[in-house]
Design an enzyme around this catalytic site. Structure first.
Site, PDB file in Angstrom:
ATOM      1  N   HIS A 162      -3.001   0.491   7.216  1.00 45.06           N
ATOM      2  CA  HIS A 162      -3.219   0.438   5.773  1.00 45.06           C
ATOM      3  C   HIS A 162      -3.490   1.839   5.241  1.00 45.06           C
ATOM      4  CE1 HIS A 162      -3.974  -1.594   2.033  1.00 45.06           C
ATOM      5  NE2 HIS A 162      -5.178  -1.062   1.923  1.00 45.06           N
ATOM      6  N   HIS A 202      -6.050   1.018  -3.619  1.00 48.93           N
ATOM      7  CA  HIS A 202      -5.087   0.538  -2.629  1.00 48.93           C
ATOM      8  C   HIS A 202      -4.575  -0.840  -3.014  1.00 48.93           C
ATOM      9  CE1 HIS A 202      -8.064  -2.102  -0.309  1.00 48.93           C
ATOM     10  NE2 HIS A 202      -8.759  -1.561  -1.284  1.00 48.93           N
ATOM     11  N   CYS A 252       0.812  -1.227   0.000  1.00 47.99           N
ATOM     12  CA  CYS A 252       0.000   0.000   0.000  1.00 47.99           C
ATOM     13  C   CYS A 252       0.847   1.280   0.000  1.00 47.99           C
ATOM     14  CB  CYS A 252      -1.012   0.006   1.139  1.00 47.99           C
ATOM     15  SG  CYS A 252      -0.320   0.044   2.805  1.00 47.99           S
TER      16      CYS A 252
END
Length: 163
Positions: A123, A135, A73
């Protein structure tokens, strides 16, 4: 006597007028919004979103930061920001959670970051508009487009950052 009555009336009117001018203005019910500026131009923010969308389907790879090697990510975010705006964001999600300035959910615009997790963030992705973000979610997966309101993501503590 007529002059004294007129004078009292004028003085009373002036006193009332001055008293009204010296009172505090009424307070607004809502707090004024804080304007969050960006170091990115609107064109760069749009380019970031479009480029991120173009990478949907690229394989996930932990530590990856190029389309050829795959992305995690933060690697995806770094690659897109550097290639479209010449901005090198921090490499870890924890560092991304402090990158730029915080923005409210109702002020999100393309190119802003979405950072998930409470305490230590876990994240991050790139907001591309209409409640969606791009993502690189997990091992065995690919870069994808998701909605902030989808089941899993809607239950995650989320912060928004504007570089």
């Amino acid at each position: 006597m007529h002059d004294a009555a007129t004078r009292r009336s004028v003085l009373l009117s002036a006193a009332l007028l001055l008293a009204g001018c010296s009172s505090a203005p009424p307070r607004r019910a809502s707090t004024p919004r804080r304007i969050v500026y960006s170091r990115l131009t609107p064109e760069q923010s749009s380019d970031i979103a479009i480029h991120a969308l173009g990478l949907v389907g690229t394989p996930y790879r932990y530590g990856g930061n190029t389309p050829d090697s795959g992305f995690d990510c933060s690697g995806l975010i770094g690659y897109v920001y550097m290639s479209r705006a010449g901005v090198a964001p921090p490499r870890t999600v924890a560092q991304l959670s402090e990158f730029g300035e915080p923005v409210d959910a109702d002020e999100l615009r393309t190119g802003d970051l979405v950072v998930f997790g409470s305490g230590r963030p876990t994240h991050a992705g790139i907001y591309v508009g209409n409640g969606r973000f791009v993502h690189a979610p997990s091992t065995g997966g690919t870069v994808r487009l998701d909605r902030l309101t989808s089941g899993y993501w809607s239950r995650q503590p989320t912060a928004y950052r504007r570089p």
